[in-house]
Enzyme design. Structure first.
Site, PDB file in Angstrom:
ATOM      1  N   LEU A  98       1.005  -1.143   0.007  1.00  0.00           N
ATOM      2  CA  LEU A  98      -0.189  -0.186  -0.095  1.00  0.00           C
ATOM      3  C   LEU A  98       0.640   1.272   0.327  1.00  0.00           C
ATOM      4  O   LEU A  98       0.560   2.194  -0.360  1.00  0.00           O
ATOM      5  CB  LEU A  98      -0.748   0.156   1.548  1.00  0.00           C
ATOM      6  CG  LEU A  98      -2.180  -0.965   0.932  1.00  0.00           C
ATOM      7  CD1 LEU A  98      -2.929  -0.453   2.588  1.00  0.00           C
ATOM      8  CD2 LEU A  98      -2.908  -0.972   0.172  1.00  0.00           C
ATOM      9  N   GLY A  99       1.999   1.234   0.086  1.00  0.00           N
ATOM     10  CA  GLY A  99       2.865   2.336   0.486  1.00  0.00           C
ATOM     11  C   GLY A  99       2.903   2.817   1.309  1.00  0.00           C
ATOM     12  O   GLY A  99       3.516   4.148   1.745  1.00  0.00           O
ATOM     13  N   LYS A 100       3.055   2.054   2.529  1.00  0.00           N
ATOM     14  CA  LYS A 100       3.545   2.478   3.915  1.00  0.00           C
ATOM     15  C   LYS A 100       4.983   4.075   4.243  1.00  0.00           C
ATOM     16  O   LYS A 100       4.633   4.322   4.286  1.00  0.00           O
ATOM     17  CB  LYS A 100       4.034   1.527   4.787  1.00  0.00           C
ATOM     18  CG  LYS A 100       3.332   0.969   5.550  1.00  0.00           C
ATOM     19  CD  LYS A 100       2.820   0.464   6.384  1.00  0.00           C
ATOM     20  CE  LYS A 100       3.770  -1.773   6.755  1.00  0.00           C
ATOM     21  NZ  LYS A 100       3.681  -2.357   5.527  1.00  0.00           N
ATOM     22  N   GLY A 157      24.900  -6.190 -10.222  1.00  0.00           N
ATOM     23  CA  GLY A 157      24.484  -7.716 -11.032  1.00  0.00           C
ATOM     24  C   GLY A 157      25.608  -8.759 -10.312  1.00  0.00           C
ATOM     25  O   GLY A 157      26.618  -8.083  -9.835  1.00  0.00           O
ATOM     26  N   CYS A 159      29.054  -0.456 -11.165  1.00  0.00           N
ATOM     27  CA  CYS A 159      29.273  -1.761 -10.425  1.00  0.00           C
ATOM     28  C   CYS A 159      30.012  -3.020 -11.596  1.00  0.00           C
ATOM     29  O   CYS A 159      30.860  -2.761 -12.636  1.00  0.00           O
ATOM     30  CB  CYS A 159      28.851  -2.574 -10.008  1.00  0.00           C
ATOM     31  SG  CYS A 159      29.838  -3.427  -8.365  1.00  0.00           S
ATOM     32  N   MET A 180      30.429  -1.886 -14.579  1.00  0.00           N
ATOM     33  CA  MET A 180      31.560  -1.393 -15.370  1.00  0.00           C
ATOM     34  C   MET A 180      32.246  -2.923 -15.323  1.00  0.00           C
ATOM     35  O   MET A 180      33.277  -2.266 -16.160  1.00  0.00           O
ATOM     36  CB  MET A 180      32.268  -0.431 -13.763  1.00  0.00           C
ATOM     37  CG  MET A 180      33.728   0.148 -14.473  1.00  0.00           C
ATOM     38  SD  MET A 180      34.534  -0.966 -13.086  1.00  0.00           S
ATOM     39  CE  MET A 180      36.085   0.078 -12.562  1.00  0.00           C
ATOM     40  N   ARG A 195      32.510  -7.526  -4.200  1.00  0.00           N
ATOM     41  CA  ARG A 195      33.563  -8.372  -3.925  1.00  0.00           C
ATOM     42  C   ARG A 195      34.541  -8.593  -4.841  1.00  0.00           C
ATOM     43  O   ARG A 195      35.631  -8.606  -4.598  1.00  0.00           O
ATOM     44  CB  ARG A 195      33.443 -10.126  -4.090  1.00  0.00           C
ATOM     45  CG  ARG A 195      31.988 -10.382  -2.799  1.00  0.00           C
ATOM     46  CD  ARG A 195      31.596 -11.826  -2.148  1.00  0.00           C
ATOM     47  NE  ARG A 195      30.713 -11.911  -1.755  1.00  0.00           N
ATOM     48  CZ  ARG A 195      30.561 -12.288  -0.556  1.00  0.00           C
ATOM     49  NH1 ARG A 195      31.213 -11.515   0.277  1.00  0.00           N
ATOM     50  NH2 ARG A 195      29.452 -12.276  -0.216  1.00  0.00           N
ATOM     51  N   HIS A 213      28.244   2.614  -6.534  1.00  0.00           N
ATOM     52  CA  HIS A 213      26.282   2.705  -6.323  1.00  0.00           C
ATOM     53  C   HIS A 213      25.830   4.339  -6.601  1.00  0.00           C
ATOM     54  O   HIS A 213      25.319   4.438  -5.223  1.00  0.00           O
ATOM     55  CB  HIS A 213      25.626   2.041  -5.878  1.00  0.00           C
ATOM     56  CG  HIS A 213      26.406   0.378  -5.910  1.00  0.00           C
ATOM     57  ND1 HIS A 213      25.830  -0.178  -6.751  1.00  0.00           N
ATOM     58  CD2 HIS A 213      26.465  -0.713  -5.604  1.00  0.00           C
ATOM     59  CE1 HIS A 213      25.575  -1.458  -7.555  1.00  0.00           C
ATOM     60  NE2 HIS A 213      26.357  -1.850  -6.815  1.00  0.00           N
ATOM     61  N   GLU A 259      23.364   5.726  -7.848  1.00  0.00           N
ATOM     62  CA  GLU A 259      21.770   5.917  -7.056  1.00  0.00           C
ATOM     63  C   GLU A 259      21.965   5.739  -5.906  1.00  0.00           C
ATOM     64  O   GLU A 259      20.393   6.623  -5.940  1.00  0.00           O
ATOM     65  CB  GLU A 259      21.163   4.751  -8.479  1.00  0.00           C
ATOM     66  CG  GLU A 259      21.522   3.382  -7.814  1.00  0.00           C
ATOM     67  CD  GLU A 259      22.762   2.395  -7.562  1.00  0.00           C
ATOM     68  OE1 GLU A 259      23.967   3.021  -8.162  1.00  0.00           O
ATOM     69  OE2 GLU A 259      22.892   1.721  -7.833  1.00  0.00           O
TER      70      GLU A 259
HETATM   71  N1  GLN Z   1      29.319  -8.674  -8.247  1.00  0.00           N
HETATM   72  C1  GLN Z   1      30.641  -8.022  -8.787  1.00  0.00           C
HETATM   73  C2  GLN Z   1      31.018  -7.945  -7.224  1.00  0.00           C
HETATM   74  O1  GLN Z   1      30.862  -8.589  -6.600  1.00  0.00           O
HETATM   75  C3  GLN Z   1      29.358  -7.121  -9.008  1.00  0.00           C
HETATM   76  C4  GLN Z   1      28.666  -6.341  -8.005  1.00  0.00           C
HETATM   77  C5  GLN Z   1      27.225  -5.286  -8.236  1.00  0.00           C
HETATM   78  O2  GLN Z   1      27.190  -5.158  -9.350  1.00  0.00           O
HETATM   79  N2  GLN Z   1      27.557  -4.940  -6.758  1.00  0.00           N
HETATM   80  O3  GLN Z   1      32.204  -7.577  -7.351  1.00  0.00           O
END
Ligand code: GLN
Length: 543
Positions: A23-25, A362, A389, A392, A470, A515, A517
């Site tokens: 509901l968007g609390k 990802g 991330c 890149m 990592r 990140h 964002e």
């Molecule tokens: N999987 C990559 C790492 O662990 C990139 C992580 C990410 O995109 N947040 O370095």
């Protein structure tokens, strides 16, 4: 719970949810907090999550949406992102409390002998720990702490939280500890009627837990007629002025103004017996909304990720585009593109019309080859590129393969046996076996090179950004990559880790290990998103 009612300075507002989830609390809590902040109160928001994971870092985005990382490196719920975007103040580990964390603390204490001789129970030990954590914010001298209780009343998992809330109201007095209940008023189109019964039932659930809500915020697709407000007031035992309508909004950023119109903030202050200080002006907010709703330009940006059918996985990226678009008076149409559905034949059709491409963060192998293929395409076509991330890291892999001709170049995350590990596991990650909270997390400094895209965007050489990874750029390949035309334009001053790469021969090509964002807010749109939207606009206008 030592604080007596007399010396209590901090006031508490809890937000519970009824009838359904989603509901968007978080948005209601953030909007209320924004209004109170604009009135001059020092506020913060925290989220109580009733699951047993210690934090959402170990859940995949299908389960939980984006994992939001705070300055201090906590992996938290995505609602904390809304809190920061609305309030423009950073949150921390203390702003997200999970059942897992609560039980972990209590069980550790039990093993240490803190409760020797006692049976350790949900009441009082778990509830005491919930209350202790909720009240940690008090020490930071906030006037008002808003606390969102995750889940829906009636869930078994939420019971200890509701019990802790009941106790707190008893201890602090209801004028110091409010309950705002967010509920749904469904519309039956066959009967042309808004129905109050589900709300009545959810309030009964709360009453069963010993909590009478003070304010009802009613999500609805249609304006609430007076009779419906009267009925809700009567049956739910809430005064008439405290039945607040929350109409579906076009954008989440309209909600503070809608709540202001419904006087939610005034009701809260009245019930907390706090002065109704200067009315919120929201000048900057309204300016932002004005630009957001009346864009002069439009660009189309592709967002490549493997969760593209599920926008919550990239929540902060979408919102950062909203902020950066508004400041540029440009509508940013973000087209999600699935990284697993990018065969050679699809590329031209899917990417050809874009003004810019963002390759998302990802983990793991799935979709990586589609990402690499798309980066090659935009690099060769001169379409603005922004990699975050993993985005890149794949850009470095693509460049190494295409330009350095290292055909086997890879990240060891994807191919542990590669002969050219251009992206490799960080040294201090090599012996890490546990998964929870063990990545390189939180804020780290980065030094920028003058003359770079990054420097132009930030306007300074010293920045700090949040991380969650990592793997890293392998410095063994730095020299050959630089000789092949890539530039390293951001480096961690202590560790020497590469944080930003650019390709100066391309109109706009940048990849960042952090990140950005996560730090974009309405009042402070992120410089890299602002600059990327400008590049997309320049590309659009020139093509
Ligand atoms: N999987 C990559 C790492 O662990 C990139 C992580 C990410 O995109 N947040 O370095």
């Amino acid at each position: 719970m030592k604080n007596s009612k007399k010396d209590l300075k901090t006031k508490y507002v809890f937000v519970t949810g009824g009838v359904t989830s989603s509901l968007g609390k978080g948005i209601i809590a953030a909007s209320l907090a924004k209004l109170l902040q604009e009135r001059g109160y020092n506020v913060t928001i925290q989220k109580l999550d009733p699951y047993i994971n210690v934090d959402p870092g170990t859940m995949n985005p299908y389960e939980h949406g984006e994992c939001y990382v705070t300055e201090d490196g906590a992996e938290t719920d995505l609602d904390l992102g809304h809190y920061e975007r609305f309030l423009n103040t950073p949150t921390s580990q203390d702003n997200n409390i999970t059942t897992g964390r609560i039980y972990q603390t209590v069980i550790n204490k039990e093993r240490e002998g803190a409760y020797l001789g006692k049976t350790v129970q949900v009441i009082p030990h778990i509830t005491d720990e919930i209350k202790r954590r909720v009240r940690l914010q008090e020490q930071k001298k906030y006037d008002i702490v808003l606390t969102e209780i995750g889940g829906t009343v009636g869930d078994i998992e939420s019971l200890p939280y509701l019990e802790a809330l009941r106790q707190l109201r008893q201890e602090l007095g209801t004028e110091n500890c409010l309950c705002v209940h967010l509920t749904l008023i469904p519309y039956l189109s066959a009967a042309h009627e808004l129905k109050t019964k589900p709300t009545q039932h959810s309030v009964k659930e709360l009453l069963q837990a010993g909590i009478q809500p003070d304010i009802l915020v009613c999500r609805t697709e249609h304006a609430l007629p007076n009779e419906v407000r009267d009925k809700l007031s009567l049956f739910c035992n809430v005064d008439r002025k405290s039945v607040i309508e929350a109409l579906d909004a076009k954008t989440i950023y309209d909600v503070p103004l809608l709540m202001l119109k419904e006087k939610l903030d005034s009701r809260v202050l009245k019930k907390l017996k706090l002065p109704n200080k200067t009315a919120p002006e929201l000048t900057q907010w309204k300016d932002f909304l004005g630009k957001l709703k009346n864009p002069t330009y439009e660009v189309v940006v592709g967002l490549i990720g493997k969760y593209n059918e599920y926008p919550d996985a990239y929540k902060s990226i979408y919102e950062a585009f909203v902020h950066a678009g508004a400041v540029n008076e440009c509508k940013v149409k973000v087209v999600p593109i699935h990284s697993e559905q990018l065969d050679k034949e699809d590329i031209e059709y899917k990417l050809g019309g874009l003004d810019g491409l963002l390759v998302a963060p990802g983990f793991g192998e799935r979709g990586v080859s589609g990402k690499i293929r798309s980066i090659k395409y935009v690099r060769e076509k001169g379409i603005p590129f922004f990699g975050i991330c993993l985005g890149m890291q794949t850009a470095v892999v693509e460049y190494s393969r295409s330009i350095l001709k290292l055909k086997k170049a890879a990240s060891t995350e994807i191919n542990p046996k590669t002969t050219d590990p251009v992206i490799d596991i960080m040294d201090d990650q090599k012996d890490v076996t546990k998964k929870g909270g063990t990545m390189r997390l939180g804020s780290y400094a980065c030094k920028l090179s003058k003359g770079s895209i990054a420097y132009k965007a930030y306007g300074t050489t010293e920045i700090s950004e949040r991380h969650r990874h990592r793997y890293e750029f392998n410095n063994v390949y730095k020299k050959p990559l630089i000789e092949a035309g890539m530039k390293v334009t951001g480096v961690n001053p202590e560790s020497g880790l590469v944080e930003i790469i650019e390709v100066p021969s391309h109109p706009y090509f940048i990849g960042v290990q952090f990140h950005p964002e996560l730090k974009s807010t309405v009042e402070n749109p992120h410089p890299l998103f602002v600059s990327f939207v400008q590049a997309a606009l320049a590309y659009n206008l020139s093509s």
